[in-house]
Design an enzyme around this catalytic site. Structure first.
Site, mmCIF file in Angstrom:
data_model
loop_
_atom_site.group_PDB
_atom_site.id
_atom_site.type_symbol
_atom_site.label_atom_id
_atom_site.label_comp_id
_atom_site.label_asym_id
_atom_site.label_seq_id
_atom_site.Cartn_x
_atom_site.Cartn_y
_atom_site.Cartn_z
ATOM 1 N N ASP A 117 -14.665 -2.238 -0.679
ATOM 2 C CA ASP A 117 -14.234 -0.688 -0.874
ATOM 3 C C ASP A 117 -14.919 -0.177 -2.212
ATOM 4 O O ASP A 117 -14.728 -0.897 -3.421
ATOM 5 C CB ASP A 117 -12.738 -0.811 -0.980
ATOM 6 C CG ASP A 117 -12.282 0.561 -1.102
ATOM 7 O OD1 ASP A 117 -12.984 1.561 -1.134
ATOM 8 O OD2 ASP A 117 -10.884 0.828 -1.142
ATOM 9 N N ASP A 118 -15.729 0.624 -1.974
ATOM 10 C CA ASP A 118 -16.631 1.315 -3.051
ATOM 11 C C ASP A 118 -17.792 0.377 -3.612
ATOM 12 O O ASP A 118 -18.093 0.469 -4.950
ATOM 13 C CB ASP A 118 -15.721 1.750 -4.363
ATOM 14 C CG ASP A 118 -14.934 3.021 -3.588
ATOM 15 O OD1 ASP A 118 -15.066 3.510 -2.584
ATOM 16 O OD2 ASP A 118 -14.137 3.492 -4.584
ATOM 17 N N CYS A 142 -13.624 7.165 1.972
ATOM 18 C CA CYS A 142 -12.786 5.988 2.625
ATOM 19 C C CYS A 142 -12.180 6.315 3.802
ATOM 20 O O CYS A 142 -12.498 5.612 4.953
ATOM 21 C CB CYS A 142 -11.759 5.461 1.763
ATOM 22 S SG CYS A 142 -12.080 4.965 0.048
ATOM 23 N N HIS A 164 -5.445 2.634 5.013
ATOM 24 C CA HIS A 164 -5.976 4.107 4.723
ATOM 25 C C HIS A 164 -6.012 5.087 5.871
ATOM 26 O O HIS A 164 -6.934 5.974 5.738
ATOM 27 C CB HIS A 164 -7.082 3.793 3.819
ATOM 28 C CG HIS A 164 -7.150 5.089 2.728
ATOM 29 N ND1 HIS A 164 -8.084 5.328 1.862
ATOM 30 C CD2 HIS A 164 -6.195 6.088 2.349
ATOM 31 C CE1 HIS A 164 -7.753 6.401 0.995
ATOM 32 N NE2 HIS A 164 -6.624 6.706 1.465
ATOM 33 N N ASP A 188 -17.431 0.340 2.553
ATOM 34 C CA ASP A 188 -17.020 1.732 3.386
ATOM 35 C C ASP A 188 -17.840 2.880 2.914
ATOM 36 O O ASP A 188 -18.267 3.653 3.539
ATOM 37 C CB ASP A 188 -15.688 1.943 3.247
ATOM 38 C CG ASP A 188 -14.948 2.046 1.690
ATOM 39 O OD1 ASP A 188 -15.836 1.834 0.843
ATOM 40 O OD2 ASP A 188 -14.023 2.221 1.549
ATOM 41 N N GLN A 189 -18.480 2.773 1.665
ATOM 42 C CA GLN A 189 -19.221 3.674 1.175
ATOM 43 C C GLN A 189 -19.874 3.391 -0.257
ATOM 44 O O GLN A 189 -19.783 2.077 -0.342
ATOM 45 C CB GLN A 189 -18.687 5.177 0.928
ATOM 46 C CG GLN A 189 -17.781 5.276 -0.074
ATOM 47 C CD GLN A 189 -16.389 5.184 0.399
ATOM 48 O OE1 GLN A 189 -15.927 5.477 1.511
ATOM 49 N NE2 GLN A 189 -15.493 4.345 -0.457
#
Length: 580
Positions: free
Chosen positions: A30-31, A70, A131, A337-338
């Site tokens: 995540d991130d 997200c 999420h 995710d990004q």
């Protein structure tokens, strides 16, 4: 002789079935920035296990998230479709779910790869962050829940990790608090002082009820803020097992270890059947955390500690595959995710965001730093170790890739935007099937990418770009993320054009003077954007204000009283540390 032939045919069919239905393990950070793992050039963060996946398989250098946020990125990843198609793209500033009691989420009629793999006999599990919504109309309908989207088992966070979930880590609601609390309080205060001054001068007689009404209004605003800050953590930072809340609020103590143990148990239960494990890490979204064994061990503070703990977890999964002799039967995919969150800097100046390498921008914008993500795939015996593919691919591509590997049929009643990666992975084709890719900032078409057939050029045209603040910075620091419309963006007519193959840092926009085919390139890209837009259908906006806002009747609570939503059914497992 006949018996021998029959045995050969039998084992041949078993072997063929094992290859056609491999186990699938998806590890999603995540991130995490593309500049964080060692296999993408980082020399100071230790990621040996992530690097091991790259060394033993394929590394994509132009792997792209379908969205730089997200919720929409994960929706696209699971469905193989741009998030605008499922209503998972916002038209407001808020582009993700913030409350467990929101009514929006991934619609039940969307088909995830988990649903299709489950139909082929796969055991499926999501461990970690979801999420994508929970309930629609009641606190127990679970219409958006992972178990309603093809997963047999869920253990993790139904919403996300936020600074507000960890005491002492600050809040993500600073801008909202300033707008809805501090400004109204200032207005009330100025009004009171002004009226009292006029009253003292004899110019205006202030009724007592007006004075007390203003004080009551100010007290109400302060009281609501206090309630929000007090109740946000227990009501939204929760840990679930399937439909049950098992920890409210969640504890960060050995959280990664607990998620890892859950993943290992799932693998051990399914050694004889094909399985899909989606290990959706909490790391490295803020609030940052790590077990005591990892604290202070990296060269990059809390962020580096968290990355290295996540890498340890991936190592445990790889060891389990080796131990159970499942390595050659398992496709392992690692991604984020990004891009990294550039604006994650504390009041003390500590950097809590990652590195996007040479690329501009980061999370929440469509500069390369926001959407170019790690993409690693390993399948021993099928994919050539150490392969590097420098072609534009999307995280949506995993959907058709693993669906076909599992023997399922792609849905024919909807547009699937992802493309099967296997021909590219196995060298049967040399160019990505994506001639065009479309980059959305929430629900707004932000940019178009064009990789012409039989050409090395990769054109990228921006219709608008975020206004970075401060002007010479690489992000939108006053607002913590960049927004997608209004005065927060600069529109470009003609669109801002780059050749990513020659200018991956996006520093030198082209013009008709520097590119002979400037107008023709933009014409083709605009035509592609128009044709793409025609394929969109109107769907309910899952991220509308009506769907985003907190609804008390949807609130999950592990006790009968909303005033005491506290429980810890994880107490025994929480204290177990890790051997390094």
């Amino acid at each position: 002789m006949k018996m021998l032939l029959l045995l050969m045919l039998f084992y041949g069919s078993v072997s063929s079935d094992a290859v056609s239905k491999p186990n699938i393990i998806i590890a999603m950070a995540d991130d995490l920035g593309i500049g964080d793992p060692g296999c993408y050039g980082n020399t100071t963060l230790r990621t040996p296990n992530i690097d091991r996946i790259a060394k033993g398989g394929v590394k994509f250098t132009q792997h792209l998230a379908a969205s730089p946020l997200c919720t929409p990125s994960r929706a696209a990843f699971l469905t193989g479709r741009y998030p605008i198609r499922s209503g998972m793209a916002s038209r407001s500033k808020v582009g993700v779910f913030l409350f467990s009691a929101s009514s929006g989420g991934l619609p039940a009629n969307e088909i995830t790869f988990a649903k299709l793999l489950k139909s082929q006999g796969y055991s499926t599990a999501l461990i970690g962050k979801w999420h994508l919504g929970i309930n629609c109309n009641s606190r127990d309908d679970f219409c958006h829940h992972p178990l309603n989207h093809g997963f047999d088992h869920f253990y993790g966070l139904p919403v996300t990790n936020l600074r507000d979930c960890k005491p002492g880590s600050g809040t993500v609601f600073t801008t909202a608090i300033h707008m809805f609390v501090f400004i109204p309080l200032q207005i009330v205060g100025i009004a009171l002082v002004t009226l009292e001054a006029l009253n003292c001068l004899g110019l205006f007689r202030l009724p007592h009820w007006v004075f007390f009404s203003c004080l009551l209004l100010a007290a109400t605003i302060i009281g609501l803020l206090a309630c929000f800050l007090h109740f946000f953590r227990p009501l939204n930072c929760i840990l679930m097992r399937n439909h049950e809340v098992v920890q409210q609020p969640m504890s960060y103590e050995n959280l990664t270890q607990r998620l890892t143990r859950e993943a290992l148990k799932f693998i051990n239960r399914n050694t004889g059947t094909p399985f899909l494990l989606f290990l959706s890490y909490i790391h490295v979204h803020t609030a940052l955390f790590s077990a005591k064994e990892f604290v202070g061990k990296s060269k990059h503070g809390m962020y580096g500690d968290a990355v290295e703990e996540m890498d340890w977890s991936i190592g445990q999964i790889l060891k389990a595959l080796d131990k159970k002799k499942l390595t050659n039967k398992t496709v392992v995919y690692f991604t984020s995710d990004q891009g990294a969150h550039i604006e994650e800097v504390t009041d003390k100046g500590d950097i809590h965001g990652g590195s996007n390498g040479i690329y501009k921008g980061g999370k929440a914008n469509n500069w390369e730093g926001g959407i170019r993500i790690p993409g690693l795939l390993r399948w021993p015996g099928v994919l050539q170790p150490g392969t590097v593919i420098d072609e534009p691919t999307s995280n949506m591509d995993l959907f058709p890739t693993i669906v076909k590997l599992a023997g399922a049929t792609l849905p024919d009643d909807r547009v699937i935007d992802g493309r099967d990666l296997m021909p590219l992975l196995q060298g049967k084709v040399l160019q990505s099937e994506h001639e065009f890719l479309f980059h959305y900032c929430n629900a707004y078409l932000n940019a178009v990418r064009w990789h012409p057939r039989n050409s090395t050029s990769i054109w990228k045209a921006f219709f608008f770009t975020p206004k970075f603040k401060p002007d010479d910075s690489n992000g939108c620091f006053p607002t913590h993320v960049c927004f997608c419309n209004g005065h927060y963006v600069m529109r470009h007519n003609p669109p801002l054009l780059f050749d990513i193959s020659k200018d991956p840092k996006e520093r030198h926009p082209l013009t008709s003077k520097t590119e002979n085919h400037f107008h023709e390139i933009l014409r083709v890209m605009q035509e592609a954007a128009d044709n793409h837009t025609k394929t969109l259908s109107a769907v309910p906006n899952q991220l509308s204000w009506g769907n985003l806002l907190w609804k008390p009747w949807l609130q999950l609570c592990c006790s009968s009283s909303y005033l005491s939503c506290h429980c810890d059914r994880e107490a025994k497992g929480r204290g177990k540390g890790v051997r390094l």
